[in-house]
Design a protein around this motif. Structure first.
Motif, PDB file in Angstrom:
ATOM      1  N   TYR A  37       5.997   4.752  10.373  1.00  0.00           N
ATOM      2  CA  TYR A  37       5.072   3.627  10.202  1.00  0.00           C
ATOM      3  C   TYR A  37       4.083   3.555  11.364  1.00  0.00           C
ATOM      4  O   TYR A  37       2.875   3.431  11.165  1.00  0.00           O
ATOM      5  CB  TYR A  37       5.880   2.330  10.073  1.00  0.00           C
ATOM      6  N   ARG A  38       4.586   3.640  12.583  1.00  0.00           N
ATOM      7  CA  ARG A  38       3.724   3.537  13.777  1.00  0.00           C
ATOM      8  C   ARG A  38       2.749   4.703  13.867  1.00  0.00           C
ATOM      9  O   ARG A  38       1.635   4.539  14.380  1.00  0.00           O
ATOM     10  CB  ARG A  38       4.574   3.480  15.049  1.00  0.00           C
ATOM     11  N   SER A  39       3.139   5.856  13.356  1.00  0.00           N
ATOM     12  CA  SER A  39       2.243   7.016  13.393  1.00  0.00           C
ATOM     13  C   SER A  39       1.355   7.084  12.143  1.00  0.00           C
ATOM     14  O   SER A  39       0.706   8.095  11.907  1.00  0.00           O
ATOM     15  CB  SER A  39       3.042   8.309  13.558  1.00  0.00           C
ATOM     16  N   ILE A  49       2.123   5.449   3.492  1.00  0.00           N
ATOM     17  CA  ILE A  49       0.948   5.113   2.702  1.00  0.00           C
ATOM     18  C   ILE A  49       1.327   4.068   1.659  1.00  0.00           C
ATOM     19  O   ILE A  49       2.364   4.188   1.008  1.00  0.00           O
ATOM     20  CB  ILE A  49       0.408   6.371   1.978  1.00  0.00           C
ATOM     21  N   VAL A  50       0.469   3.070   1.497  1.00  0.00           N
ATOM     22  CA  VAL A  50       0.646   2.062   0.460  1.00  0.00           C
ATOM     23  C   VAL A  50      -0.421   2.297  -0.602  1.00  0.00           C
ATOM     24  O   VAL A  50      -1.603   2.303  -0.297  1.00  0.00           O
ATOM     25  CB  VAL A  50       0.514   0.640   1.044  1.00  0.00           C
ATOM     26  N   ASN A  87      -2.708   0.667  -6.143  1.00  0.00           N
ATOM     27  CA  ASN A  87      -2.792   0.736  -7.602  1.00  0.00           C
ATOM     28  C   ASN A  87      -1.543   0.172  -8.263  1.00  0.00           C
ATOM     29  O   ASN A  87      -1.591  -0.288  -9.397  1.00  0.00           O
ATOM     30  CB  ASN A  87      -3.028   2.173  -8.074  1.00  0.00           C
ATOM     31  N   TYR A  88      -0.409   0.251  -7.582  1.00  0.00           N
ATOM     32  CA  TYR A  88       0.818  -0.277  -8.177  1.00  0.00           C
ATOM     33  C   TYR A  88       1.660  -1.112  -7.218  1.00  0.00           C
ATOM     34  O   TYR A  88       2.627  -1.730  -7.629  1.00  0.00           O
ATOM     35  CB  TYR A  88       1.684   0.847  -8.778  1.00  0.00           C
ATOM     36  N   GLN A  89       1.338  -1.158  -5.947  1.00  0.00           N
ATOM     37  CA  GLN A  89       2.088  -1.993  -5.017  1.00  0.00           C
ATOM     38  C   GLN A  89       1.505  -3.402  -5.015  1.00  0.00           C
ATOM     39  O   GLN A  89       0.306  -3.579  -4.865  1.00  0.00           O
ATOM     40  CB  GLN A  89       2.012  -1.424  -3.597  1.00  0.00           C
ATOM     41  N   ARG A  90       2.374  -4.382  -5.187  1.00  0.00           N
ATOM     42  CA  ARG A  90       1.902  -5.765  -5.144  1.00  0.00           C
ATOM     43  C   ARG A  90       1.639  -6.180  -3.706  1.00  0.00           C
ATOM     44  O   ARG A  90       2.051  -5.497  -2.760  1.00  0.00           O
ATOM     45  CB  ARG A  90       2.916  -6.692  -5.801  1.00  0.00           C
ATOM     46  N   ASN A 118       2.932  13.000   4.773  1.00  0.00           N
ATOM     47  CA  ASN A 118       2.973  11.541   4.758  1.00  0.00           C
ATOM     48  C   ASN A 118       4.009  11.083   3.741  1.00  0.00           C
ATOM     49  O   ASN A 118       4.529  11.877   2.965  1.00  0.00           O
ATOM     50  CB  ASN A 118       1.594  10.970   4.407  1.00  0.00           C
ATOM     51  N   PHE A 119       4.295   9.782   3.737  1.00  0.00           N
ATOM     52  CA  PHE A 119       5.255   9.210   2.804  1.00  0.00           C
ATOM     53  C   PHE A 119       4.611   8.032   2.099  1.00  0.00           C
ATOM     54  O   PHE A 119       4.255   7.046   2.733  1.00  0.00           O
ATOM     55  CB  PHE A 119       6.527   8.753   3.533  1.00  0.00           C
ATOM     56  N   GLU A 120       4.472   8.146   0.774  1.00  0.00           N
ATOM     57  CA  GLU A 120       3.932   7.044  -0.009  1.00  0.00           C
ATOM     58  C   GLU A 120       5.083   6.128  -0.391  1.00  0.00           C
ATOM     59  O   GLU A 120       6.112   6.577  -0.897  1.00  0.00           O
ATOM     60  CB  GLU A 120       3.223   7.549  -1.261  1.00  0.00           C
ATOM     61  N   ILE A 121       4.908   4.832  -0.132  1.00  0.00           N
ATOM     62  CA  ILE A 121       5.944   3.852  -0.453  1.00  0.00           C
ATOM     63  C   ILE A 121       5.869   3.567  -1.948  1.00  0.00           C
ATOM     64  O   ILE A 121       4.882   3.037  -2.438  1.00  0.00           O
ATOM     65  CB  ILE A 121       5.753   2.557   0.354  1.00  0.00           C
ATOM     66  N   ILE A 122       6.919   3.929  -2.665  1.00  0.00           N
ATOM     67  CA  ILE A 122       7.001   3.680  -4.096  1.00  0.00           C
ATOM     68  C   ILE A 122       7.714   2.355  -4.345  1.00  0.00           C
ATOM     69  O   ILE A 122       7.286   1.549  -5.154  1.00  0.00           O
ATOM     70  CB  ILE A 122       7.745   4.823  -4.834  1.00  0.00           C
TER      71      ILE A 122
END
Length: 137
Positions: free
Chosen positions: A33-35, A39-40, A43-46, A80-84
Motif C-alpha cells: 500500500y505504501r509503495s 490499485i483500486v 469501475n466496480y469498487q464502491r 501491482n495488486f488490484e483490490i477485488i
C-alpha cells in the motif's frame, strides 16, 4: 497486458487464469500500500462507507485473533495488486496503522500498543490458514 486489457477481451481470447491462494502478512500488505502497488478499480469498487465503529470492530477482531474474511487481490503483470474484494477492511487496517482513528478510551490496550502489534504482526496472515482455509486470520 493489463487488467483493463484483460477485461476487454472475449473469453476465447483470454489465457487461462490461475488462482493461487496465499497468505500475506499485515506488514507486507501495508508495504504494498505504501509503495502504491495496490490499485483500486472504481469501475466496480464502491466508495469507502465504513465508519469508525466498523473499523474499530475489525481491528479488535484482528488483535483478538478472530478469523476475518479473505482479501481478494489480482496480481497484474507489472507486479501491482488490484483490490477485488476487501477494500473497506484494508482501509480500516491501514487507517489505524496511520493514526487516522484510535481505539476508544477504556479499552484494555492503548492505541499505540495496538498499532505496534498490528503493524509488526508478521505471524498474522491475511490469507488462508491451516485451521480455517476458508478464512484469513
Amino acid at each position: 497486458m493489463t487488467l483493463r486489457w484483460f477485461a476487454n477481451q472475449s473469453a476465447d481470447e483470454r489465457a487461462p487464469m490461475s488462482i493461487t491462494p496465499r497468505g500475506m502478512s499485515i506488514q507486507e500488505a501495508y508495504s504494498l500500500y505504501r509503495s502504491e502497488k495496490m490499485i483500486v478499480n472504481r469501475n466496480y469498487q464502491r466508495k469507502l462507507v465504513w465508519g469508525v465503529d466498523e473499523k474499530v470492530h475489525l481491528i479488535d477482531s484482528i488483535l483478538k485473533g478472530f478469523p476475518i474474511p479473505l482479501f481478494l487481490l489480482a496480481e497484474t503483470v507489472d507486479g501491482n495488486f488490484e483490490i477485488i474484494d476487501g477494500m473497506q477492511r484494508l482501509d480500516a487496517i491501514f487507517g489505524f496503522i496511520e493514526h487516522k482513528y484510535a481505539i476508544p478510551r477504556g479499552s484494555k490496550k492503548n492505541s499505540l500498543t495496538c498499532r505496534n502489534s498490528l503493524a509488526h504482526a508478521n505471524s498474522r496472515r491475511l490469507g488462508p490458514s491451516k485451521e480455517h482455509p476458508e478464512m484469513s486470520t
